[in-house]
Write a protein that holds these residues in place. Structure first.
Motif, PDB file in Angstrom:
ATOM      1  N   PHE A 142     -14.907 -12.611 -72.753  1.00  0.00           N
ATOM      2  CA  PHE A 142     -14.561 -12.475 -71.339  1.00  0.00           C
ATOM      3  C   PHE A 142     -13.064 -12.253 -71.202  1.00  0.00           C
ATOM      4  CE2 PHE A 142     -13.823 -16.922 -72.226  1.00  0.00           C
ATOM      5  CZ  PHE A 142     -12.672 -17.225 -71.514  1.00  0.00           C
ATOM      6  N   THR A 143     -12.686 -11.789 -70.040  1.00  0.00           N
ATOM      7  CA  THR A 143     -11.272 -11.669 -69.697  1.00  0.00           C
ATOM      8  C   THR A 143     -11.074 -12.281 -68.305  1.00  0.00           C
ATOM      9  OG1 THR A 143     -11.560  -9.463 -68.698  1.00  0.00           O
ATOM     10  CG2 THR A 143     -11.014  -9.560 -71.055  1.00  0.00           C
ATOM     11  N   VAL A 144      -9.812 -12.396 -67.885  1.00  0.00           N
ATOM     12  CA  VAL A 144      -9.485 -12.843 -66.529  1.00  0.00           C
ATOM     13  C   VAL A 144      -8.451 -11.882 -65.963  1.00  0.00           C
ATOM     14  CG1 VAL A 144     -10.052 -15.257 -66.966  1.00  0.00           C
ATOM     15  CG2 VAL A 144      -7.713 -14.462 -67.358  1.00  0.00           C
ATOM     16  N   HIS A 145      -8.407 -11.791 -64.639  1.00  0.00           N
ATOM     17  CA  HIS A 145      -7.488 -10.819 -64.043  1.00  0.00           C
ATOM     18  C   HIS A 145      -7.017 -11.269 -62.664  1.00  0.00           C
ATOM     19  CE1 HIS A 145     -11.515  -9.457 -62.588  1.00  0.00           C
ATOM     20  NE2 HIS A 145     -10.858  -9.350 -61.445  1.00  0.00           N
ATOM     21  N   ASN A 146      -5.988 -10.561 -62.157  1.00  0.00           N
ATOM     22  CA  ASN A 146      -5.419 -10.810 -60.829  1.00  0.00           C
ATOM     23  C   ASN A 146      -5.904  -9.830 -59.774  1.00  0.00           C
ATOM     24  OD1 ASN A 146      -3.483 -13.057 -61.062  1.00  0.00           O
ATOM     25  ND2 ASN A 146      -2.361 -11.733 -62.467  1.00  0.00           N
ATOM     26  N   ASP A 147      -6.387  -8.653 -60.210  1.00  0.00           N
ATOM     27  CA  ASP A 147      -6.777  -7.600 -59.271  1.00  0.00           C
ATOM     28  C   ASP A 147      -5.621  -7.232 -58.346  1.00  0.00           C
ATOM     29  OD1 ASP A 147      -8.476  -5.716 -58.175  1.00  0.00           O
ATOM     30  OD2 ASP A 147      -9.435  -7.103 -56.789  1.00  0.00           O
ATOM     31  N   ALA A 148      -4.424  -7.131 -58.907  1.00  0.00           N
ATOM     32  CA  ALA A 148      -3.271  -6.739 -58.098  1.00  0.00           C
ATOM     33  C   ALA A 148      -3.572  -5.406 -57.406  1.00  0.00           C
ATOM     34  CB  ALA A 148      -2.040  -6.591 -58.996  1.00  0.00           C
ATOM     35  N   PRO A 149      -3.145  -5.269 -56.147  1.00  0.00           N
ATOM     36  CA  PRO A 149      -2.260  -6.163 -55.399  1.00  0.00           C
ATOM     37  C   PRO A 149      -2.964  -7.225 -54.557  1.00  0.00           C
ATOM     38  CG  PRO A 149      -2.573  -4.168 -54.158  1.00  0.00           C
ATOM     39  CD  PRO A 149      -3.388  -4.005 -55.413  1.00  0.00           C
ATOM     40  N   VAL A 150      -4.287  -7.436 -54.773  1.00  0.00           N
ATOM     41  CA  VAL A 150      -4.961  -8.505 -54.026  1.00  0.00           C
ATOM     42  C   VAL A 150      -4.242  -9.826 -54.277  1.00  0.00           C
ATOM     43  CG1 VAL A 150      -7.124  -9.764 -53.739  1.00  0.00           C
ATOM     44  CG2 VAL A 150      -7.159  -7.297 -54.105  1.00  0.00           C
ATOM     45  N   VAL A 151      -3.938 -10.090 -55.535  1.00  0.00           N
ATOM     46  CA  VAL A 151      -3.066 -11.188 -55.941  1.00  0.00           C
ATOM     47  C   VAL A 151      -1.955 -10.554 -56.771  1.00  0.00           C
ATOM     48  CG1 VAL A 151      -2.920 -13.238 -57.398  1.00  0.00           C
ATOM     49  CG2 VAL A 151      -4.881 -12.935 -55.903  1.00  0.00           C
ATOM     50  N   PRO A 152      -0.700 -10.956 -56.598  1.00  0.00           N
ATOM     51  CA  PRO A 152       0.376 -10.348 -57.383  1.00  0.00           C
ATOM     52  C   PRO A 152       0.105 -10.435 -58.884  1.00  0.00           C
ATOM     53  CG  PRO A 152       1.294 -11.669 -55.615  1.00  0.00           C
ATOM     54  CD  PRO A 152      -0.189 -11.948 -55.622  1.00  0.00           C
ATOM     55  N   PRO A 153       0.614  -9.480 -59.680  1.00  0.00           N
ATOM     56  CA  PRO A 153       0.293  -9.402 -61.114  1.00  0.00           C
ATOM     57  C   PRO A 153       1.062 -10.411 -61.963  1.00  0.00           C
ATOM     58  CG  PRO A 153       1.798  -7.640 -60.536  1.00  0.00           C
ATOM     59  CD  PRO A 153       1.463  -8.340 -59.248  1.00  0.00           C
ATOM     60  N   ILE A 167       0.959 -12.989 -64.509  1.00  0.00           N
ATOM     61  CA  ILE A 167       0.014 -13.400 -65.545  1.00  0.00           C
ATOM     62  C   ILE A 167       0.098 -14.891 -65.841  1.00  0.00           C
ATOM     63  CG2 ILE A 167      -0.568 -13.186 -67.991  1.00  0.00           C
ATOM     64  CD1 ILE A 167      -1.670 -10.911 -66.516  1.00  0.00           C
ATOM     65  N   MET A 168       1.286 -15.464 -65.890  1.00  0.00           N
ATOM     66  CA  MET A 168       1.357 -16.889 -66.197  1.00  0.00           C
ATOM     67  C   MET A 168       0.757 -17.732 -65.066  1.00  0.00           C
ATOM     68  SD  MET A 168       2.179 -17.225 -69.245  1.00  0.00           S
ATOM     69  CE  MET A 168       2.159 -19.027 -69.190  1.00  0.00           C
ATOM     70  N   HIS A 183      -5.932 -16.105 -74.774  1.00  0.00           N
ATOM     71  CA  HIS A 183      -6.754 -15.108 -75.478  1.00  0.00           C
ATOM     72  C   HIS A 183      -7.337 -14.098 -74.490  1.00  0.00           C
ATOM     73  CE1 HIS A 183     -10.448 -13.515 -77.385  1.00  0.00           C
ATOM     74  NE2 HIS A 183      -9.765 -13.624 -78.511  1.00  0.00           N
ATOM     75  N   ALA A 184      -7.722 -14.582 -73.291  1.00  0.00           N
ATOM     76  CA  ALA A 184      -8.348 -13.716 -72.299  1.00  0.00           C
ATOM     77  C   ALA A 184      -7.399 -12.656 -71.753  1.00  0.00           C
ATOM     78  CB  ALA A 184      -8.892 -14.561 -71.151  1.00  0.00           C
ATOM     79  N   VAL A 185      -6.085 -12.872 -71.869  1.00  0.00           N
ATOM     80  CA  VAL A 185      -5.110 -11.879 -71.372  1.00  0.00           C
ATOM     81  C   VAL A 185      -4.377 -11.190 -72.523  1.00  0.00           C
ATOM     82  CG1 VAL A 185      -4.818 -13.047 -69.152  1.00  0.00           C
ATOM     83  CG2 VAL A 185      -3.294 -13.647 -71.059  1.00  0.00           C
ATOM     84  N   THR A 186      -4.858 -11.411 -73.756  1.00  0.00           N
ATOM     85  CA  THR A 186      -4.245 -10.737 -74.916  1.00  0.00           C
ATOM     86  C   THR A 186      -5.349 -10.089 -75.753  1.00  0.00           C
ATOM     87  OG1 THR A 186      -4.180 -12.867 -76.113  1.00  0.00           O
ATOM     88  CG2 THR A 186      -2.175 -12.193 -74.961  1.00  0.00           C
ATOM     89  N   LEU A 187      -5.787 -10.776 -76.803  1.00  0.00           N
ATOM     90  CA  LEU A 187      -6.753 -10.174 -77.721  1.00  0.00           C
ATOM     91  C   LEU A 187      -8.111  -9.942 -77.053  1.00  0.00           C
ATOM     92  CD1 LEU A 187      -6.993  -9.142 -80.604  1.00  0.00           C
ATOM     93  CD2 LEU A 187      -7.672 -11.435 -81.318  1.00  0.00           C
ATOM     94  N   GLY A 188      -8.513 -10.853 -76.163  1.00  0.00           N
ATOM     95  CA  GLY A 188      -9.768 -10.648 -75.449  1.00  0.00           C
ATOM     96  C   GLY A 188      -9.724  -9.418 -74.568  1.00  0.00           C
TER      97      GLY A 188
END
Length: 572
Positions: A468-479, A481-482, A512-517
């Motif tokens: 799995f991964t996770v995301h912000n869906d910018a610009p819905v939420v600002p990008p 990552i931390m 992992h979800a915002v890098t290798l995943g």
């Protein structure tokens, strides 16, 4: 079980000693490195070599990772040596889903976000800001006024602004405001009149025109495809110079958050051509992967300009399909009725799909057979059932099943049994995990405690070994990552409620979800996502080691420097 920061730190330290003896040896005969990093907080995300003392980069490639003595053998007269100190080196972050021009546009647009992104608390604030925007920009009567980011779930009135509200801002300018989700718009009377939207206007397929209670007169709020009824030019087409500036502004925003691979998750084929032309004029400082949006019956697969390799920092990475709306807009298509629903809807309201199921299945079948990756927007569990039905039918006669990695974008209301099915079908959910903070309390009202607390079920995915991964869906939420990592780990809502603590991953799993995943989602795990010899030198330096930091403070760890293809492209 969640590991404590101290346990993770000890684990990483033990692994560092374990791998030091077997780390690749730097060749003293080789050309010197351009950059060498060394320190106690290098988090490689490489399961074969999780922690090292030093990393060397030559050109756009990682050429050594191991003990400090071995890697420093590649130092030459012009080598930049970076002593990390308390800072941490990680692979560059990968945007699993977003709309990359949005953050650039936001720098010059009328924004109506609530805190912590903006300062709008009520409808009077919206009216005031629209009036001020008209005055400050000296917009002549008849010219449209557009803005975005308002959020009815956080307005004091608890509702969308309507035509009557926006008429207070102006009756001489057509006003079109986009909901924070991007799935609804609200308009004033002038915009409705200019578009010919009246009491006689029927709902389009996959959309809804909201009406004044007790009548068929539009109240100004348009859901999903109904926004397409607007005949308002929302800003003129930019010149090539303006478009280039917008692209590069947007990329710079992402780089400031440590993101080195960026997604444009739903563009047109014509827009993709413009992106490539811009990259050919001047290579992008980060990699941008675009997914071309398709609607209706399938066309020729040859018309999809899908390519596996980046050219000057750009490629078309697949196709985007849409099946439903948004949970924060209460248009996500679900199997169990909403507990708190939009006005003037029946008790059995479950929202609706926005694409004909047969047309979706035909698209999925055609694209999977052709080897073109697909991203499928599905927030509600009914939409996810359809998504996986399409994948299932597409691969049913394929033996072996192709490595398709079809992605469910958002996957908010994913059920546990759907994750079992995702495992069987090799479907990758990309969770809009930022919802836990931004709309977690709203979802508890919309869907009840059980469904609301299981929004973005990362824990269930981990139990089943589902990538799995996770995301912000910018610009819905600002990008940011931390902040995304922090919300994913903590799952704390605006009210302080912990949204389903059983769904929380460790910090390492969230990273992992915002890098290798995420690299795996893109079919790029051989080139990105970890600090591994031979991979592209996309790197980020954080101000603190996230594995040993207080999890509640993760979002405040600063990005000190970002490297894309070995070049420093952002520094604080």
């Amino acid at each position: 079980m969640r590991r404590s920061g101290e346990a993770l730190a000890a684990f990483a330290l033990a692994l560092a000693f374990a791998v030091a003896a077997c780390a690749p040896q730097a060749d003293p005969e080789a050309d010197p490195a351009d950059t060498i990093f060394f320190g106690d907080h290098i988090i490689t995300m490489d399961p074969e070599q999780p922690a090292v003392e030093a990393v060397a980069v030559r050109g756009d490639t990682i050429v050594a990772a191991g003990s400090r003595d071995d890697v420093m053998a590649l130092e030459g007269p012009s080598t930049r040596v970076v002593e990390l100190g308390e800072g941490a080196l990680l692979p560059g972050f990968i945007d699993a889903h977003g709309h990359f021009l949005g953050p650039g546009r936001d720098q010059t647009s009328l924004l109506l976000h609530p805190p912590p992104v903006g300062d709008v608390s009520n409808i009077d604030d919206i009216v005031r800001k629209v009036r001020a925007w008209i005055d400050e920009h000296d917009i002549p009567p008849g010219e449209p006024v557009t803005g975005r980011g308002y959020d009815d779930s956080l307005l004091e009135e608890g509702r969308h602004p309507t035509r009557a509200d926006l008429d207070r801002a102006s009756t001489e300018h057509p006003i079109v405001l986009t909901h924070v989700s991007g799935h609804l718009t609200t308009t004033n009377s002038a915009a409705l009149a200019a578009s010919g939207i009246t009491a006689d206007t029927p709902d389009p397929p996959g959309g809804h025109v909201r009406r004044i209670e007790g009548s068929m007169e539009p109240n100004g709020v348009l859901e999903e495809t109904a926004s397409g009824l607007l005949a308002i030019q929302r800003g003129g087409a930019p010149s090539p110079e303006e478009f280039d500036d917008l692209i590069r502004r947007s990329i710079d925003v992402y780089l400031s958050h440590g993101t080195t691979t960026i997604q444009d998750g739903g563009t047109s084929a014509a827009q993709a051509e413009r992106f490539q032309a811009a990259a050919d004029r001047e290579p992008f400082k980060a990699d941008v992967a675009a997914f071309v949006r398709r609607r209706g019956a399938p066309g020729e697969v040859a018309d999809v300009p899908y390519v596996r390799e980046y050219r000057n920092g750009f490629r078309v990475a697949g196709v985007k399909l849409m099946l439903d709306g948004s949970p924060q807009g209460r248009t996500a298509w679900v199997t169990i009725p909403y507990e708190e629903r939009p006005p003037n809807t029946p008790p059995d309201y479950v929202a609706y799909g926005v694409m004909d199921p047969d047309e979706y299945k035909a698209q999925a079948d055609q694209l999977i057979e052709a080897g073109v990756p697909i991203l499928v927007h599905a927030n509600g569990d009914a939409a996810m059932d359809l998504m996986m039905d399409g994948v299932d039918e597409a691969v049913a006669d394929m033996d072996p099943m192709p490595d398709h990695r079809s992605v469910i974008i958002h996957a908010q209301l994913m059920r546990a049994d759907q994750l079992d099915r995702a495992a069987e079908l090799s479907v990758v959910p990309s969770f809009f995990a930022a919802h836990a903070f931004f709309w977690g309390d709203w979802h508890r009202r919309s869907f009840g405690e059980e469904r609301g607390n299981n929004i973005s079920p990362v824990g269930w995915a981990l139990e089943r070994g589902v990538p799995f991964t996770v995301h912000n869906d910018a610009p819905v939420v600002p990008p940011h990552i931390m902040r995304l990592v922090s919300i994913t780990v903590n799952r704390t809502t605006r009210s302080g409620h912990v949204l389903g603590p059983h769904q929380r991953p460790t910090v390492l799993q969230a990273l992992h979800a915002v890098t290798l995943g995420a690299a795996y989602q893109y079919f790029e795990e051989d080139a990105k996502g970890s600090i591994t010899v031979g991979k592209q030198a996309d790197l980020v330096i954080l101000g603190e080691n996230p594995l040993t930091a207080d999890p509640e403070n993760l979002e405040f760890i600063p990005i000190l420097e970002t490297f894309s293809r070995g070049r420093s492209v952002f520094a604080r």
